[in-house]
Scaffold this active site. Structure first.
Site, PDB file in Angstrom:
ATOM      1  N   TRP A  11       0.856  -1.185   0.000  1.00 49.19           N
ATOM      2  CA  TRP A  11       0.000   0.000   0.000  1.00 49.19           C
ATOM      3  C   TRP A  11       0.892   1.235   0.000  1.00 49.19           C
ATOM      4  O   TRP A  11       1.875   1.291   0.739  1.00 49.19           O
ATOM      5  CB  TRP A  11      -0.908  -0.019   1.234  1.00 49.19           C
ATOM      6  CG  TRP A  11      -2.013   0.972   1.163  1.00 49.19           C
ATOM      7  CD1 TRP A  11      -2.047   2.202   1.752  1.00 49.19           C
ATOM      8  CD2 TRP A  11      -3.244   0.838   0.462  1.00 49.19           C
ATOM      9  NE1 TRP A  11      -3.219   2.841   1.464  1.00 49.19           N
ATOM     10  CE2 TRP A  11      -3.991   2.013   0.656  1.00 49.19           C
ATOM     11  CE3 TRP A  11      -3.788  -0.177  -0.326  1.00 49.19           C
ATOM     12  CZ2 TRP A  11      -5.245   2.219   0.106  1.00 49.19           C
ATOM     13  CZ3 TRP A  11      -5.043   0.028  -0.875  1.00 49.19           C
ATOM     14  CH2 TRP A  11      -5.756   1.216  -0.650  1.00 49.19           C
ATOM     15  N   SER A  13       0.233  -1.914   5.860  1.00 48.88           N
ATOM     16  CA  SER A  13       1.000  -1.683   7.087  1.00 48.88           C
ATOM     17  C   SER A  13       0.552  -2.552   8.253  1.00 48.88           C
ATOM     18  O   SER A  13       1.380  -2.965   9.064  1.00 48.88           O
ATOM     19  CB  SER A  13       0.936  -0.200   7.478  1.00 48.88           C
ATOM     20  OG  SER A  13       1.666   0.571   6.539  1.00 48.88           O
ATOM     21  N   VAL A  14      -0.734  -2.860   8.342  1.00 45.74           N
ATOM     22  CA  VAL A  14      -1.200  -3.717   9.437  1.00 45.74           C
ATOM     23  C   VAL A  14      -0.535  -5.097   9.344  1.00 45.74           C
ATOM     24  O   VAL A  14      -0.218  -5.710  10.360  1.00 45.74           O
ATOM     25  CB  VAL A  14      -2.739  -3.832   9.429  1.00 45.74           C
ATOM     26  CG1 VAL A  14      -3.217  -4.914  10.386  1.00 45.74           C
ATOM     27  CG2 VAL A  14      -3.365  -2.492   9.793  1.00 45.74           C
ATOM     28  N   GLU A  15      -0.264  -5.560   8.147  1.00 45.40           N
ATOM     29  CA  GLU A  15       0.338  -6.873   7.952  1.00 45.40           C
ATOM     30  C   GLU A  15       1.841  -6.901   8.204  1.00 45.40           C
ATOM     31  O   GLU A  15       2.456  -7.966   8.213  1.00 45.40           O
ATOM     32  CB  GLU A  15       0.043  -7.368   6.531  1.00 45.40           C
ATOM     33  CG  GLU A  15      -1.418  -7.679   6.277  1.00 45.40           C
ATOM     34  CD  GLU A  15      -2.280  -6.449   6.002  1.00 45.40           C
ATOM     35  OE1 GLU A  15      -3.502  -6.533   6.230  1.00 45.40           O
ATOM     36  OE2 GLU A  15      -1.740  -5.402   5.572  1.00 45.40           O
ATOM     37  N   VAL A  48       1.443   5.320   6.054  1.00 46.68           N
ATOM     38  CA  VAL A  48       0.041   5.556   6.386  1.00 46.68           C
ATOM     39  C   VAL A  48      -0.184   7.063   6.305  1.00 46.68           C
ATOM     40  O   VAL A  48       0.458   7.828   7.021  1.00 46.68           O
ATOM     41  CB  VAL A  48      -0.311   5.034   7.792  1.00 46.68           C
ATOM     42  CG1 VAL A  48      -1.810   5.136   8.039  1.00 46.68           C
ATOM     43  CG2 VAL A  48       0.171   3.602   7.978  1.00 46.68           C
ATOM     44  N   ILE A  49      -1.086   7.464   5.409  1.00 49.15           N
ATOM     45  CA  ILE A  49      -1.366   8.880   5.202  1.00 49.15           C
ATOM     46  C   ILE A  49      -2.743   9.177   5.782  1.00 49.15           C
ATOM     47  O   ILE A  49      -3.718   8.487   5.495  1.00 49.15           O
ATOM     48  CB  ILE A  49      -1.308   9.225   3.702  1.00 49.15           C
ATOM     49  CG1 ILE A  49       0.098   8.921   3.153  1.00 49.15           C
ATOM     50  CG2 ILE A  49      -1.682  10.685   3.473  1.00 49.15           C
ATOM     51  CD1 ILE A  49       0.235   9.032   1.655  1.00 49.15           C
ATOM     52  N   THR A  69     -11.086   9.781   8.007  1.00 49.42           N
ATOM     53  CA  THR A  69     -11.736   8.866   8.941  1.00 49.42           C
ATOM     54  C   THR A  69     -10.732   8.449  10.016  1.00 49.42           C
ATOM     55  O   THR A  69      -9.528   8.656   9.864  1.00 49.42           O
ATOM     56  CB  THR A  69     -12.238   7.593   8.215  1.00 49.42           C
ATOM     57  OG1 THR A  69     -11.102   6.830   7.784  1.00 49.42           O
ATOM     58  CG2 THR A  69     -13.112   7.952   7.024  1.00 49.42           C
ATOM     59  N   HIS A  81      -9.560   5.650  10.515  1.00 50.19           N
ATOM     60  CA  HIS A  81      -8.786   4.500  10.041  1.00 50.19           C
ATOM     61  C   HIS A  81      -7.286   4.717  10.246  1.00 50.19           C
ATOM     62  O   HIS A  81      -6.569   3.803  10.658  1.00 50.19           O
ATOM     63  CB  HIS A  81      -9.104   4.236   8.564  1.00 50.19           C
ATOM     64  CG  HIS A  81      -8.396   3.059   7.991  1.00 50.19           C
ATOM     65  ND1 HIS A  81      -8.721   1.766   8.321  1.00 50.19           N
ATOM     66  CD2 HIS A  81      -7.372   2.974   7.104  1.00 50.19           C
ATOM     67  CE1 HIS A  81      -7.932   0.936   7.672  1.00 50.19           C
ATOM     68  NE2 HIS A  81      -7.101   1.652   6.915  1.00 50.19           N
ATOM     69  N   PHE A 102      11.503   0.179  13.002  1.00 48.74           N
ATOM     70  CA  PHE A 102      10.227   0.775  12.600  1.00 48.74           C
ATOM     71  C   PHE A 102      10.466   1.804  11.497  1.00 48.74           C
ATOM     72  O   PHE A 102      10.942   2.906  11.751  1.00 48.74           O
ATOM     73  CB  PHE A 102       9.584   1.435  13.820  1.00 48.74           C
ATOM     74  CG  PHE A 102       8.170   1.873  13.619  1.00 48.74           C
ATOM     75  CD1 PHE A 102       7.135   0.970  13.754  1.00 48.74           C
ATOM     76  CD2 PHE A 102       7.872   3.194  13.317  1.00 48.74           C
ATOM     77  CE1 PHE A 102       5.820   1.377  13.599  1.00 48.74           C
ATOM     78  CE2 PHE A 102       6.562   3.608  13.158  1.00 48.74           C
ATOM     79  CZ  PHE A 102       5.529   2.698  13.295  1.00 48.74           C
TER      80      PHE A 102
END
Length: 163
Positions: A30, A64-66, A89-90, A94, A96, A121
């Site tokens: 992503w 990113s969650v993965e 992550v932008i 929302t 999210h 990280f």
């Protein structure tokens, strides 16, 4: 410390040399135009420092969650000294953004506190796409390169404990 505050104030020092360094890198697909630039920044550091390409394992995950699961698999299923995760992550309109950032931050923190392999990280969390571009090789450096430097330093730190 923010990149803006550090820019120009960073003291350049030689990186330690780690014998037979083996690195795992997990990259989120992503926002790939950002994460691939981070990856390239890291690969450039390893090449500049003389680490063989064969000692660097790169794998991709959807988002990113993965990254936490990918890093855990890399630790458990390969023989690496350190793992770097790259995501972007932008912020949107929302909540999210907050959930994703919290999830990956907690997951990587848990891997670092419970394991023997450091996880670096390399996840950008920005308000807009331009901030991400600026931190992925744009006007504010490449956070991927900084993650690679941190990886080398953490393995050298662990090695120093075993001396």
């Amino acid at each position: 410390m923010s990149t803006e505050l550090r820019a120009g104030s960073k003291k350049e020092t030689a990186l330690p040399k780690v014998k037979d360094l083996r690195v795992g890198i997990v990259v989120a697909e992503w926002n790939s135009h950002i994460t691939e630039a981070l990856l390239q920044g890291a690969l450039d550091v390893f090449e500049r420092e003389g680490y063989p390409k064969g000692n660097i394992i790169v794998r991709h995950v959807p988002g990113s969650v993965e990254l936490t699961f990918g890093a855990s698999c890399m630790i458990n299923d390969t023989d690496v000294d350190v793992v770097i995760v790259f995501g972007c992550v932008i912020r949107g309109g929302t909540p999210h953004f907050d959930y994703v950032c919290q999830s990956v931050t907690q997951g990587i923190t848990e891997l670092n506190t419970m394991g023997d392999v450091p996880v670096i990280f390399g996840v950008l969390t920005t308000d807009d796409e331009q901030q991400a571009i600026d931190r992925a090789g744009g006007k504010l450096c490449n956070k991927g390169a900084e993650a690679a430097e941190a990886a080398i330093k953490m393995v050298a730190f662990i090695d120093s404990l075993n001396d």
